[in-house]
Design a protein around this motif. Structure first.
Motif, PDB file in Angstrom:
ATOM      1  N   MET A 189      -7.096  -4.107  -9.086  1.00 11.11           N
ATOM      2  CA  MET A 189      -5.821  -4.254  -9.283  1.00 11.11           C
ATOM      3  C   MET A 189      -5.387  -5.746  -9.353  1.00 11.11           C
ATOM      4  O   MET A 189      -5.650  -6.573  -8.395  1.00 11.11           O
ATOM      5  N   ASP A 190      -4.300  -5.851 -10.064  1.00  9.73           N
ATOM      6  CA  ASP A 190      -4.204  -7.304 -10.250  1.00  9.73           C
ATOM      7  C   ASP A 190      -3.023  -7.808  -9.079  1.00  9.73           C
ATOM      8  O   ASP A 190      -2.596  -6.838  -8.315  1.00  9.73           O
ATOM      9  N   LYS A 191      -2.766  -9.034  -8.726  1.00 10.55           N
ATOM     10  CA  LYS A 191      -1.650  -9.539  -7.746  1.00 10.55           C
ATOM     11  C   LYS A 191      -0.279  -8.866  -7.635  1.00 10.55           C
ATOM     12  O   LYS A 191      -0.026  -8.383  -6.677  1.00 10.55           O
ATOM     13  N   LEU A 192       0.107  -8.723  -8.945  1.00 10.52           N
ATOM     14  CA  LEU A 192       1.612  -8.149  -8.915  1.00 10.52           C
ATOM     15  C   LEU A 192       1.694  -6.417  -8.750  1.00 10.52           C
ATOM     16  O   LEU A 192       2.434  -6.312  -7.515  1.00 10.52           O
ATOM     17  N   ASN A 193       0.468  -5.918  -8.943  1.00 13.92           N
ATOM     18  CA  ASN A 193       0.812  -4.522  -8.758  1.00 13.92           C
ATOM     19  C   ASN A 193       0.103  -4.355  -7.247  1.00 13.92           C
ATOM     20  O   ASN A 193       0.728  -3.480  -6.540  1.00 13.92           O
ATOM     21  N   LEU A 194      -0.746  -5.149  -6.741  1.00 19.39           N
ATOM     22  CA  LEU A 194      -0.992  -4.853  -5.277  1.00 19.39           C
ATOM     23  C   LEU A 194       0.023  -5.297  -4.441  1.00 19.39           C
ATOM     24  O   LEU A 194       0.274  -4.636  -3.716  1.00 19.39           O
ATOM     25  N   ARG A 195       0.822  -6.433  -4.863  1.00 20.99           N
ATOM     26  CA  ARG A 195       2.129  -6.757  -4.131  1.00 20.99           C
ATOM     27  C   ARG A 195       3.100  -5.459  -4.159  1.00 20.99           C
ATOM     28  O   ARG A 195       3.566  -5.206  -2.954  1.00 20.99           O
ATOM     29  N   LEU A 196       3.193  -4.794  -5.182  1.00 23.14           N
ATOM     30  CA  LEU A 196       4.108  -3.790  -5.263  1.00 23.14           C
ATOM     31  C   LEU A 196       3.661  -2.575  -4.610  1.00 23.14           C
ATOM     32  O   LEU A 196       4.360  -2.003  -3.773  1.00 23.14           O
ATOM     33  N   LYS A 197       2.406  -2.112  -4.468  1.00 25.58           N
ATOM     34  CA  LYS A 197       1.967  -1.170  -3.674  1.00 25.58           C
ATOM     35  C   LYS A 197       2.092  -1.434  -2.109  1.00 25.58           C
ATOM     36  O   LYS A 197       2.537  -0.722  -1.609  1.00 25.58           O
ATOM     37  N   LEU A 198       1.776  -2.618  -1.636  1.00 23.17           N
ATOM     38  CA  LEU A 198       1.826  -3.030  -0.451  1.00 23.17           C
ATOM     39  C   LEU A 198       3.201  -3.230   0.157  1.00 23.17           C
ATOM     40  O   LEU A 198       3.446  -2.911   1.222  1.00 23.17           O
ATOM     41  N   THR A 199       4.231  -3.700  -0.647  1.00 21.48           N
ATOM     42  CA  THR A 199       5.621  -3.819  -0.443  1.00 21.48           C
ATOM     43  C   THR A 199       5.990  -2.282  -0.123  1.00 21.48           C
ATOM     44  O   THR A 199       6.780  -2.067   1.015  1.00 21.48           O
ATOM     45  N   ARG A 200       5.762  -1.500  -0.992  1.00 26.61           N
ATOM     46  CA  ARG A 200       6.226   0.096  -0.673  1.00 26.61           C
ATOM     47  C   ARG A 200       5.508   0.783   0.631  1.00 26.61           C
ATOM     48  O   ARG A 200       6.211   1.147   1.171  1.00 26.61           O
ATOM     49  N   GLN A 201       4.153   0.329   0.773  1.00 23.44           N
ATOM     50  CA  GLN A 201       3.508   0.866   2.084  1.00 23.44           C
ATOM     51  C   GLN A 201       4.310   0.266   3.220  1.00 23.44           C
ATOM     52  O   GLN A 201       4.677   0.952   4.161  1.00 23.44           O
ATOM     53  N   ARG A 202       4.642  -0.986   3.137  1.00 26.44           N
ATOM     54  CA  ARG A 202       5.448  -1.464   4.336  1.00 26.44           C
ATOM     55  C   ARG A 202       6.805  -0.886   4.500  1.00 26.44           C
ATOM     56  O   ARG A 202       7.175  -0.842   5.650  1.00 26.44           O
ATOM     57  N   ALA A 203       7.291  -0.786   3.562  1.00 23.39           N
ATOM     58  CA  ALA A 203       8.798  -0.067   3.516  1.00 23.39           C
ATOM     59  C   ALA A 203       8.808   1.183   4.244  1.00 23.39           C
ATOM     60  O   ALA A 203       9.971   1.781   4.670  1.00 23.39           O
ATOM     61  N   ALA A 204       7.494   1.809   4.298  1.00 21.01           N
ATOM     62  CA  ALA A 204       7.552   3.244   4.834  1.00 21.01           C
ATOM     63  C   ALA A 204       7.006   3.380   6.086  1.00 21.01           C
ATOM     64  O   ALA A 204       7.315   4.198   6.513  1.00 21.01           O
TER      65      ALA A 204
END
Length: 195
Positions: A1-16
């Motif tokens: 997974m590239d950095k951008l998509n990994l950032r998006l995934k982790l940001t969503r996880q944190r928001a939850a």
């Protein structure tokens, strides 16, 4: 997974993450760090004032300061590099660039981080094998970490499930030597839990 998509995934996880769980995570991270002799003995600590869904550092910064450490916090410069200023209690902070709280003390310069005995940085994730951290993409902390001496403990604070395999890296990415998450402290030079 590239950095951008990994950032998006982790940001969503944190928001939850529920607020009560965030508070518990912060307490566990703070206690784990403050229990380490090398943290207790660090006279000059570079840390950060957490924002948003980052593992909360306000209590950690206050505890380090109350235990006698000199705590420096970053001041984001116009070129996105990090200057440093000394924290002298919660009343000595004011909103800086992007509303991030910064010390009102005299700016000490970007090279000041070289004098720190302990450096604590934010990360969205850290690679459990290489120690490469995934930040928010500005490169500010990579530049700061590049100035830190080879024997200084560098520590990234994480939520659960953010110590992962396969963090994408580029030549400018700087690894950290330790990761702390609610489950404990991991020495990334040996990739084993440390108690």
């Amino acid at each position: 997974m590239d950095k951008l998509n990994l950032r998006l995934k982790l940001t969503r996880q944190r928001a939850a993450i529920p607020e009560q769980k965030r508070r518990e995570n912060a307490r566990r991270i703070r206690e784990t760090l403050l229990d380490q002799p090398w943290v207790q003995m660090a006279g000059l600590v570079a840390c950060y004032w957490s924002i948003g869904d980052e593992p909360e550092t306000h209590g950690l910064v206050f505890a380090l300061w109350k235990h006698g450490a000199t705590v420096m916090l970053p001041v984001l410069r116009d070129d996105d590099d990090l200057d440093w200023a000394v924290y002298d209690g919660p009343d000595t902070l004011a909103p800086g660039r992007f509303g991030i709280m910064e010390p009102v003390d005299t700016r000490r310069g970007v090279e000041t981080i070289r004098t720190a005995a302990l450096v604590i940085v934010p990360a969205l994730a850290v690679d459990r094998t290489s120690g490469v951290r995934l930040g928010r993409g500005g490169g500010s902390y990579d530049r700061a970490l590049a100035r830190v001496g080879p024997n200084v403990p560098t520590v990234a604070l994480l939520h659960d499930d953010e110590l992962i395999d396969g963090v994408p890296s580029e030549p400018h990415d700087q690894p950290v030597r330790w990761a702390v998450h609610p489950g404990g402290l991991v020495n990334l030079s040996t990739a084993t839990p440390y108690r």
